[in-house]
Structures are given as structure tokens and as C-alpha cells.
Design a protein around this motif. Structure first.
Motif, short mmCIF file in Angstrom:
data_model
loop_
_atom_site.label_atom_id
_atom_site.label_comp_id
_atom_site.label_asym_id
_atom_site.label_seq_id
_atom_site.Cartn_x
_atom_site.Cartn_y
_atom_site.Cartn_z
N LEU A 552 0.61 -1.29 -0.17
CA LEU A 552 0.09 -0.03 -0.03
C LEU A 552 0.79 1.26 -0.13
O LEU A 552 0.53 2.51 -0.74
CB LEU A 552 -1.02 -0.01 1.39
CG LEU A 552 -1.98 -0.90 1.25
CD1 LEU A 552 -2.67 -0.95 2.65
CD2 LEU A 552 -3.26 -0.42 0.33
N SER A 553 1.96 1.11 0.63
CA SER A 553 2.79 2.39 0.91
C SER A 553 4.21 2.66 0.12
O SER A 553 4.77 3.75 0.26
CB SER A 553 2.90 2.64 2.47
OG SER A 553 3.52 1.79 2.89
N ARG A 559 -0.23 8.86 -3.77
CA ARG A 559 -1.22 7.83 -3.33
C ARG A 559 -0.23 7.08 -2.21
O ARG A 559 -0.82 6.99 -1.21
CB ARG A 559 -1.61 6.89 -4.33
CG ARG A 559 -2.26 5.61 -3.74
CD ARG A 559 -2.72 4.79 -4.89
NE ARG A 559 -3.22 3.27 -4.66
CZ ARG A 559 -2.31 2.10 -4.40
NH1 ARG A 559 -1.01 2.51 -4.65
NH2 ARG A 559 -2.74 1.20 -4.03
N GLN A 563 -0.94 7.03 1.85
CA GLN A 563 -1.07 5.74 2.80
C GLN A 563 -0.45 5.71 3.70
O GLN A 563 -0.57 5.16 4.91
CB GLN A 563 -0.77 4.56 1.76
CG GLN A 563 -2.10 4.57 0.68
CD GLN A 563 -3.36 3.78 1.26
OE1 GLN A 563 -3.77 3.73 2.49
NE2 GLN A 563 -3.93 3.20 0.69
N LEU A 567 -1.83 5.04 7.30
CA LEU A 567 -1.73 3.68 7.81
C LEU A 567 -1.38 3.49 9.27
O LEU A 567 -2.13 2.61 9.91
CB LEU A 567 -0.96 2.60 6.94
CG LEU A 567 -1.33 2.05 5.64
CD1 LEU A 567 -0.19 1.84 4.74
CD2 LEU A 567 -2.44 1.29 5.99
N ARG A 588 -6.67 -3.21 1.69
CA ARG A 588 -5.69 -3.28 0.78
C ARG A 588 -6.47 -3.41 -0.45
O ARG A 588 -6.16 -2.83 -1.38
CB ARG A 588 -4.76 -4.59 1.09
CG ARG A 588 -3.80 -4.35 -0.29
CD ARG A 588 -2.86 -5.62 -0.23
NE ARG A 588 -1.97 -5.89 -1.18
CZ ARG A 588 -1.09 -6.80 -1.57
NH1 ARG A 588 -0.71 -7.60 -0.54
NH2 ARG A 588 -0.45 -6.71 -2.73
N SER A 591 -8.55 -0.32 -1.37
CA SER A 591 -7.58 0.42 -1.68
C SER A 591 -7.11 0.53 -3.25
O SER A 591 -6.99 1.35 -3.77
CB SER A 591 -6.53 0.78 -0.93
OG SER A 591 -6.98 1.18 0.63
N GLY A 595 -7.47 3.02 -5.76
CA GLY A 595 -6.02 3.92 -5.73
C GLY A 595 -5.90 4.94 -6.68
O GLY A 595 -5.39 5.85 -6.37
N LEU A 601 -8.63 8.52 -0.89
CA LEU A 601 -7.62 8.74 0.08
C LEU A 601 -7.80 10.06 0.72
O LEU A 601 -7.74 10.50 1.90
CB LEU A 601 -6.16 8.81 -0.36
CG LEU A 601 -5.68 7.32 -0.90
CD1 LEU A 601 -4.23 7.16 -1.37
CD2 LEU A 601 -5.81 6.39 0.46
#
Length: 1011
Positions: A552-553, A559, A563, A567, A588, A591, A595, A601
Motif C-alpha cells: 500500500l505504501s 497515493r 497511505q 496507515l 488493501r 484501496s 487507488g 484517500l
């Protein structure tokens, strides 16, 4: 020129003069001044206040004439013809600031300072660095700028006057550039920077004067002046208190001066410094030097040693004092000591947000500031009011302090730099950041023009028409579409409204309060201890969780940056769910589905509720997670009360009809209908899981969306089925069971029967057509697609699964007359027309009225009903199921309650109209009102029936599939408890509550049903 010349008045009016009659007299007087040439009235059009510019120019001409200096008149007269750019700057400056008019009248030679190179005096000039400003003001008091400890040539009013005069000269040059700018919002950060640097230079020069005032004793101490507030942030306005903190140390080795002596000398220096800037003198004060932000405020010692400062902030400082430290910067005095102060205390700023109640205290302070504004001033308060400067500043500072411990890019003391960093890091949206920046610039320009006018500290926008008009002309440069007070006030109020909305969205984010408690390691999730922390808060597979986090990060995209910001908090919220690992996986997937959507977000970051709601849903409901993965855009509903509001049956059916009509095949059309059904099912499930409605509303809403979807699907099937066998052919769907009672759960089949009327058509053709309609409807609503299915079940029809799928109304009449059994009359208690030809449905309901509400029910029929109930308990209860835990067939379960209600209906509905209802609860309430059953008994039955239904619904939401019994496994019970609104850790309490409730209902059932 005659004073009464109409053409002069006309030109004055066009140039923007307010008091034309008075200005005409002054203009005439000005033309007779030898220092002024033939002044074109149009030159005054540039000025914020042409009236003030004209009067100021007249006063300047008189002052030059009476000054007595060599050829002052001639120089000014020559400039009037030789340097038109200087003339424009002079008129603009005098029209912008009557305070500076007073200055040039006191110092007539200073008009020469407005001669600049290509229109730049201070702004953008290389000679405007902090060091050069420091040199200019130290030179003014006769101190050596190159000395390690500059000392002025004297310590009295002569030096005060020289300092203030030189400062005003610099201010005159700055105002000339600022007021003439065609893009004031573009240059306002630079103007504020120069003002802060001028203030720092003035403090340095004032300290040099203070050293001279107290004599050689000053050499015993080192004094550092720490700029706070806008001075420290290098974003000062024209007239503001200059906030400072003083740090003092002995100048020699330890023991060279005792603490009391050091403090005494330091206090004397600080006092003399403030006097040089603000004490009464022949030259007006610059501004007040305010040391109220020091430890203990005005009650604390004026000066402290570095260790004393450390001790105070380590043990006693309040949250707001750390917020104030965010802008702390050495500005004057001993540079080494000032830097030591900064290095010692600045790190505390980035730890302060983890203090208990930090975020709430900052929010409370902002509220107190607003509440303390006098009511009459609120609409005009530019700084402290709602949507004012403080809203922008507090929003930026709170975000900085919460997230700055993990992200050093946010550690900027300047509001403009902070907004840029917050925008770049994804802490505020690009558009929101741009709007805050633009709004802040515009408000600061208004602030500068307000204070520039009289060189007085004010933040109140005037209501006087003339003053407001002048302010608007100063804010909007010549050439703007409109320079009116009405335009300025309309723009300012709309801007304040938008800033207030953004401030509240940012300032009250739930993410902020949660982020504030995270340590630096927790906030970054990059250390080797991260897996251990995840395990400690409930993740069963911390390594898997880290993989999700990395997916995710990772990367440098915006983005990924957002995250990384979200998070740490979301992981904590997800860990509060029943299955953190499944919840994180769901997050996840959602997202990744969304995304690339710009809003997703941003919604989680900025919404007051969306992120917390999403993590709650993912943590307790696999069913909702599955539905969100099919419809991830529904996440947007979590921030929109209107979007989560229940729709009505009519609007759902109407939308379904419109949508289906746009499709050319029956599969596509029914697919569209089922898509709407799935969307509304998700909406109901979200409201249910978040407890946004009444618990008993869920079954009604689920029944309603099922009815609407069945009705629309039938209309669609009929459209594609070809012509009916006759023009009078009618067809209807009658709901039975839980659907008929509007008591549908997430796992309920839709029990129905189908009725048709040939309408004069051949019997065989009508039967074939009706069967095709029913079969196509069942198949279309059950077909495997990406949308939720509606399982139509016609097993309650006459003869059950062995009987024909559809019957004509006449066939039903014949069957009920010849073959009907008591259990069928019981089933008909819930019969209710929901789709198709409702007039036919009404005829069918009239047909069954004597069956389900008989005038008298034979005793043997009652016995048969009771035997059937007993046999059902013994034969249909699944093998191995605990009778006390089975939610439908178990003791005190749904069936017990429903059979009590239905027996009472069969026995008494003929004489008690309230019993003629398809609803279980309404039937029991009607029986209670008719005194057929006691109030306490009804309470026990309704409580058990509601409890069992809610547990069944909770299990479907939790597992994503039906469950027949109250679970025994702890995690399942915990999920049920959460979904039923119990606090965390209440799984076994729910179990006890349900079993007790069911036991009570069973006792009532046995007494009433079998009695």
C-alpha cells in the motif's frame, strides 16, 4: 484654475476621490505650491485613497518649503518633471498610509528614498538581506555591525530616535513597493519576510542601545533574543507586537557571575531593549516588544538561563506553549546561545503531540479564541474570527505537530512553507492546499493594507463606507475589474466561509487525534520492531500485515505518501476489529480498487467519520467487505448522511424500471435490476453495522428492496416474454413467509406464490405463459452474476413442490374449497401482494380471507397446528444442533414466537381486526391490546424474536454466509456483540443475554401455545 470648475470636479470623481468638494480646494492649493508642478489628477487614481494622497502631498510640499534645507523645493519640483515613476510611487505611498505621511512631514527629506531602480526599493533588491538590514539599523545607532557584541554610541533617546527614524525609512521604501504592486498576493510572503527581518534588525539595534545604557556591566552576560510568533516564522505584518523570549547566560566561565547578577543584568538589558522600541519619545514607537510567551507568561521571570528553560518545558509547559515554540527562532543577541536554545527546545515541539489530550487542547484553545471575540466584532474580525487567519494557521500547525515527528519536511515555522510541505506530502489535498494558500495570501494583503493605513495594529475590517472603499482600492490594484468595498466584503465573506469549511474538515479529523499518540517508529512502520508491534495489537499474521503495508505504501507516488500518513492510524483502528488480518486485507483490496481515484484517500484523510467507519466495517463484516469490493465507490457514502439514507420502495422500483428499459436483452435488463438491489442491500448493511438506524428497521428495509426488485424484474420479464395469450391476461406475485411479513433477513429466501387470470384466453395457453413468466423470473433473479441473488421460493404453494408452479385464481379457489389443510391457512396469514397486477392480488387476498381469518377454528385444527409445531421441533431441528441455541427452531427461537402469534390470529382475527396483519410483532401487539395475552408475555416474546433475528443478521454480516445457531466460538460471539452494539469484549455477555431471553420466551410459548 477656478475652484468651482465643473471639469475639475468631474476629473476628481473619475480619479476616485471621495470628498470631491474638499479635494477640489486642496487640489487648487497644491497647484500653487512651488515644489509641485502641474499635477495630473489621473495620477491619483492609483492610490488607495486619492483624498489622503492629495492631502499628504500638500502637507509634504508645505513641509519641504518650510524645512529650510538647501534647494529642497527645487529638488522636489525637478523630480516632478524628471522622474514620473518616483511621482507615482510617492502618490501611491501617501495614499496608502497616513502614518507614513506623518513621517515624511516630520522628515521632509525622506521623500527622496522613493527613487528606486526600475521601481524596486526593498522588494527583490539584493540589499534587502537580513544581514544588510541589520547593518542599516546598527549603523543608525552608531554600533559596529562587525563587532562580536555591538554597542551603540549612546543609550538614550537620541539613539531611540535614530533607530526609529531609520526603521521608518525602510518601512517607507517597503510600503512604496508593496502598495504599487499589481500582484499584491504574489509578493505578500516576501513583504512579511522583510518585515520580520526588519524587526529582527531593530531588536539587534535596540539591544546595542540597551548595552550602552547599562554600561560595562552588560559584558558579564550573554543575552539571546528568540523571536516567536510571526517574527520567529518570518511572516510578520506591518504593525504587530513582536513576540520574544529572552535567554541569558554568564559571559565568562562558570562562577564568573552569580545567578542573581546574571538575571538582574539580563532583565535590565531586556527592559532597555523594549524601551528603545516602544517607550514614549519624540519619534513614534515601532511596536511593543511582547515577552508574554515566556515560561509562566507575564507572571514568570523576564529572562531565564538555558537550563531553566529546559527544565520548564520538560516539566511544566502546557500544550499551547509547544505550539508556540514551533515558530521559535534566534533573531538577535548572542547567536551561539540562541542556536543552543533552538537545538535544545525545538525537538520538544515534535514530541508534544503525544501528550495526553494534546489535540483536544489545541482545538479547545482555538474555540476559546473565537468565543472571546466581542459579538459586534465577529463579522469584521480578519484574524481571530471564523474563517480568518488563525483558522489557516491553526490548521497548518496542528497537522505539522501531529505528523512532524515522523516527517521532517513538515518542520517549517512559516505558514506558507508549511502549507506547501503539507500539500506536497499529501497531508492536505492539492486543491485544498491551493485554496488555503490563496485565501491566506488574500487575507494577509487585507491585513497589511489595514495596518499600513494608520500604522496601527488592527484586524477589524471597517464598516465605514469611505474607509472600506479605500481598503478595497488598496487590495485591488489599478486595472482590476472593480475596486469597491462591496466587492471586497463579498469576496472576503465567501473566502472566510470556504476557509472555515476547510479548517473544520482538517482541524477535526479523527485521524489527527489518533496520530498524535503514535511514536516516531509507530508512525513510520519501518523499523524491525514493526512486526512485533502489529502482533501485540492483535494481528495474527504480522508478517503478512507488513506485506500488505508495503504494497500500500511503497513508492514515491502521492497515493503512497498519503497511505504512509494514514496507515499507522488505520492499522490501530483495524486492530480494534474482531479480525484485524482480514480487515487489513480487505482495506488493501478496496484501496487497490480505488487507488487511482482522487477522492478516496482524500476522503479517508479529511472526513470526520469515513476512515473510522470503513475500518469498523472491515473489522466486523466479511459480507460488507465483499460487497464493497464489488462496489468500492460506495466508500464515499461513509461521509454522506444523505447517501446512507434508506430509499423508499417507489423510488427503487422507478429507478429499476428506467434502468432496465435501457437494455436490449433480458439478461442485461435483469442484471441492472439486480445491481440496484445489491447496491441497496449494501446500503442497508452499512447502516446496520454502524448502528445508524433502528434495529427493527433492517428487516423492513430488506423486505422493501426485495419487493421493489421483484416488481421491476417481473415488469422486465413480461417485456421480453412476448404478447400475453389475451389482452385481459393478468399475473401477480404474492409474498409469503418472512417476505410477506416484511421480516426478511440477509439470509432469507423470498417465499412467493404466483397467481394468474387467463382473461378469456385458452386455459392451456394461459397456464403455459404464466409458468414461463414465473420460471423466467425465478431463473433471472437467481442466475450466477456479480450481483446479489434473490432466491424466489414457491414451495408454500398448494401441494408444495409437487403442485403446479402457477395457478389461476379459479384454480386456487377450487383447491382451497376442496383440499386446504390447516397448515396452509396458517401460511396464508402472511400472504401479501407485492408485484404484478395488484387488482388480481386484491381478488386473491379476498379469496383467502375466510381461510386465514376463519369465523371459527375447529378444535381438531388447533390440535393439528400444535402437533405440527411439536413434530417440526423434533424432526426439522438439524442433527447435533443444540435446541437452546438454534435461532429459528430452537427453544424460544423465531418459530416459537411466530407460531404463538399465528395461532392467536387463527383463533381471534375474525373478531379482532388488529390481528389481520402479516407482521408478527403487530399481531402480538394487537393480541395484547385485545387482552388475549399479557403485556409482560408480549414483551418477552418480542424481545426474543428481535434478538434471534438480529443475531442471524449479524452472523451473515460477520461470516458472509448464514448461520442457524448462536455461535459457540469466542470470536464469532465477539463479532455478534459488536454488530449488536455491545462494547468490545462482550461476546459471552451476548451469549448469556440471548439464552436468558430465549428461556423466558419459551416459557411464555409453552403456556400460551400449548395451554
Amino acid at each position: 484654475m477656478a475652484r468651482s470648475d465643473p471639469s475639475t470636479r468631474s476629473r476628481l470623481t473619475r480619479a476616485g476621490f471621495y470628498d470631491v468638494e474638499k479635494s477640489e480646494r486642496f487640489y487648487s492649493a497644491l497647484l500653487s505650491e512651488p515644489a509641485i508642478g502641474d499635477v495630473d489628477v489621473n495620477e491619483f487614481a492609483r492610490a488607495a485613497s486619492p483624498d489622503d494622497a492629495l492631502l499628504g502631498l500638500l502637507r509634504l510640499a508645505e513641509a519641504v518649503r518650510t524645512d529650510g534645507r538647501d534647494d529642497g523645493v527645487g529638488e522636489l519640483a525637478a523630480a516632478w518633471t524628471d522622474d514620473p515613476e518616483l511621482v507615482r510611487r510617492l502618490i501611491t505611498t501617501l495614499g496608502a498610509s497616513t502614518g507614513l505621511v506623518d513621517h515624511v512631514v516630520r522628515h521632509p527629506a525622506d521623500w527622496r528614498l522613493l527613487a528606486g531602480d526600475e521601481g524596486t526599493l526593498l522588494l527583490g533588491r539584493p540589499g534587502c538581506t537580513p544581514a544588510q538590514l541589520r547593518t542599516a539599523l546598527l549603523d543608525a545607532v552608531g554600533a559596529d555591525p562587525a563587532a562580536d557584541v555591538p554597542v551603540a554610541a549612546g543609550g538614550g533617546e537620541e539613539q531611540w530616535t535614530a533607530l526609529r527614524g531609520r526603521y521608518r525609512q525602510l518601512l517607507l521604501q517597503l510600503v512604496a513597493d508593496d502598495s504599487a504592486s499589481l500582484q499584491p498576493t504574489a509578493i505578500v510572503p516576501e513583504v512579511a519576510r522583510i518585515l520580520a527581518d526588519m524587526a529582527a534588525a531593530a531588536l539587534e539595534a535596540s539591544l546595542a542601545v540597551a548595552r550602552a545604557a547599562i554600561g560595562p556591566e552588560h559584558a558579564k552576560v550573554r543575552l539571546a533574543v528568540i523571536g516567536m510568533g510571526k517574527t520567529g516564522g518570518r511572516e510578520l505584518n506591518y504593525v504587530s507586537d513582536v513576540d520574544v523570549i529572552y535567554v541569558v547566560e554568564p559571559a565568562g566561565p562558570p562562577g564568573s557571575a552569580d545567578d542573581d547578577e546574571v538575571r538582574e543584568i539580563g532583565t535590565h538589558l531586556a527592559t532597555q531593549l523594549a524601551a528603545a522600541c516602544a517607550a514614549p519619545s519624540t519619534e513614534p514607537a515601532l511596536w511593543a516588544v511582547d515577552a508574554a510567551l515566556r515560561p509562566e507568561g507575564k507572571n514568570g521571570q523576564l529572562v531565564r538561563t538555558l537550563d531553566e528553560h529546559r527544565h520548564y518545558y520538560d516539566h511544566w509547559a502546557k500544550s499551547w506553549e509547544f505550539q508556540a515554540l514551533l515558530k521559535a527562532r534566534p533573531v538577535a543577541g548572542d547567536a551561539e546561545l540562541g542556536q543552543a536554545y533552538y537545538e535544545a527546545l525545538n525537538p520538544l515541539v515534535w514530541e508534544a503531540s503525544r501528550r495526553d489530550g494534546f489535540v483536544d487542547s489545541v482545538r479547545a484553545m482555538r474555540t476559546r479564541v473565537t468565543d472571546n471575540i466581542p459579538d459586534r466584532d465577529v463579522p469584521q474580525q480578519l484574524k481571530l474570527g471564523p474563517g480568518g487567519l488563525r483558522d489557516v494557521e491553526f490548521s497548518a500547525q496542528l497537522l505539522q505537530m501531529v505528523h512532524g515527528s515522523a516527517d521532517e519536511s513538515l518542520r517549517a515555522p512559516n505558514t506558507w512553507d508549511a502549507l506547501e510541505a503539507l500539500k506536497a506530502g499529501g497531508y492536505i489535498g492539492r486543491d485544498d492546499g491551493a485554496e488555503l494558500d490563496a485565501g491566506y495570501r488574500f487575507l494577509r494583503v487585507i491585513e497589511h493594507r489595514l495596518q499600513m493605513s494608520r500604522l496601527r495594529r488592527t484586524h477589524l475590517v471597517p464598516t465605514d463606507p469611505h474607509a472600506l472603499r479605500s481598503l478595497a482600492r488598496g487590495v485591488y490594484p489599478i486595472g482590476s475589474e472593480s475596486r469597491t468595498g462591496d466587492r471586497l466584503e463579498a469576496s472576503r465573506k465567501e473566502l472566510a466561509r470556504r476557509i472555515r469549511v476547510l479548517h473544520q474538515r482538517i482541524f477535526y479529523r479523527p485521524v489527527l487525534a489518533a496520530s498524535a499518540h503514535l511514536t516516531g517508529d509507530e508512525a513510520t512502520l519501518t523499523t524491525s520492531e514493526a512486526a512485533g508491534r502489529l502482533a501485540a495489537v492483535g494481528y495474527a499474521d504480522p508478517k503478512g500485515a507488513l506485506r500488505h503495508i508495503q504494497a500500500l505504501s511503497s513508492g514515491v507516488s502521492r497515493r503512497a505518501a498519503i497511505q504512509r500518513q494514514l496507515l499507522p492510524v488505520l492499522l490501530e483502528w483495524l486492530s480494534n476489529g474482531v479480525d484485524p488480518d482480514a480487515a487489513l486485507l480487505g482495506f488493501r483490496k478496496v484501496s487497490e480498487s480505488l487507488g487511482t481515484s482522487h477522492w478516496y484517500l482524500r476522503l479517508l484523510r479529511d472526513s470526520g467519520v469515513a476512515a473510522e467507519r470503513l475500518t469498523t466495517l472491515l473489522g466486523v463484516s466479511r459480507k460488507i467487505t465483499e460487497l464493497l469490493l464489488d462496489r468500492p465507490a460506495a466508500v464515499a457514502w461513509l461521509d454522506d448522511p444523505k447517501a446512507l439514507r434508506a430509499a423508499d420502495r417507489h423510488s427503487i422500483a422507478a429507478e429499476g424500471d428506467r434502468t432496465a428499459a435501457r437494455h436490449a436483452t433480458v439478461d442485461d435488463a435483469i442484471g441492472a435490476v439486480r445491481s440496484i438491489y445489491t447496491r441497496e442491500l449494501l446500503r442497508v448493511a452499512i447502516r446496520d453495522a454502524l448502528a445508524l438506524g433502528e434495529p427493527n428497521d433492517v428487516t423492513v428495509e430488506l423486505s422493501m428492496i426485495a419487493e421493489a426488485s421483484i416488481a421491476t424484474a417481473l415488469t422486465t420479464v413480461r417485456r421480453f416474454a412476448g404478447d400475453p395469450p389475451s389482452a385481459g391476461f393478468r399475473f401477480t406475485v404474492v409474498a409469503m413467509g418472512r417476505l410477506g411479513g416484511a421480516e426478511v433477513g440477509y439470509d432469507s429466501d423470498a417465499d412467493v406464490i404466483f397467481v394468474y387470470d387467463p382473461g378469456g384466453a385458452d386455459a392451456a395457453a394461459a397456464a403455459e405463459y404464466a409458468n414461463r413468466l414465473a420460471g423466467d423470473l425465478i431463473a433471472a433473479l437467481r442466475a450466477p452474476t456479480g450481483n446479489a441473488a434473490i432466491a424466489l421460493d414457491a414451495a408454500l404453494r398448494p401441494e408444495g413442490k409437487n403442485g403446479p408452479l402457477t395457478r389461476s385464481l379459479e384454480s386456487y379457489a377450487n383447491y382451497y374449497r376442496e383440499w386446504s389443510q390447516p397448515w396452509e391457512a396458517q401460511a396464508l396469514l402472511r400472504a401479501r401482494t407485492i408485484a404484478g397486477d395488484f387488482d388480481l392480488g386484491a381478488e386473491y387476498e379476498m379469496l383467502i380471507e375466510p381461510l386465514r381469518y376463519p369465523a371459527e377454528i375447529p378444535e381438531d385444527a388447533v390440535r393439528q397446528v400444535r402437533r405440527l409445531k411439536a413434530r417440526m421441533e423434533s424432526e426439522r431441528l438439524p442433527k447435533g444442533a443444540e435446541p437452546a441455541r438454534h435461532l429459528k427452531l430452537g427453544r424460544g427461537g423465531l418459530s416459537d414466537v411466530e407460531w404463538v402469534a399465528q395461532l392467536l390470529q387463527l383463533e381471534y382475527a375474525h373478531v379482532v381486526p388488529g390481528l389481520r396483519t402479516t407482521s408478527t410483532i403487530r399481531a402480538l401487539e394487537a393480541a395484547r391490546d385485545a387482552q388475549l395475552i399479557g403485556t409482560d408475555d408480549v414483551h418477552e416474546l418480542v424481545a426474543a424474536w428481535t434478538f434471534a433475528g438480529r443475531v442471524r443478521g449479524a452472523m451473515v454480516l460477520w461470516r458472509g454466509r448464514p448461520a442457524a445457531s448462536l455461535p459457540t466460538e469466542g470470536r464469532d460471539l465477539e463479532a455478534v456483540a459488536r454488530l449488536l452494539g455491545y462494547p468490545p469484549g462482550s461476546g459471552r455477555i451476548v451469549e448469556d443475554d440471548y439464552l436468558r431471553c430465549a428461556r423466558h420466551a419459551r416459557r411464555v410459548m409453552e403456556r400460551v401455545f400449548y395451554g
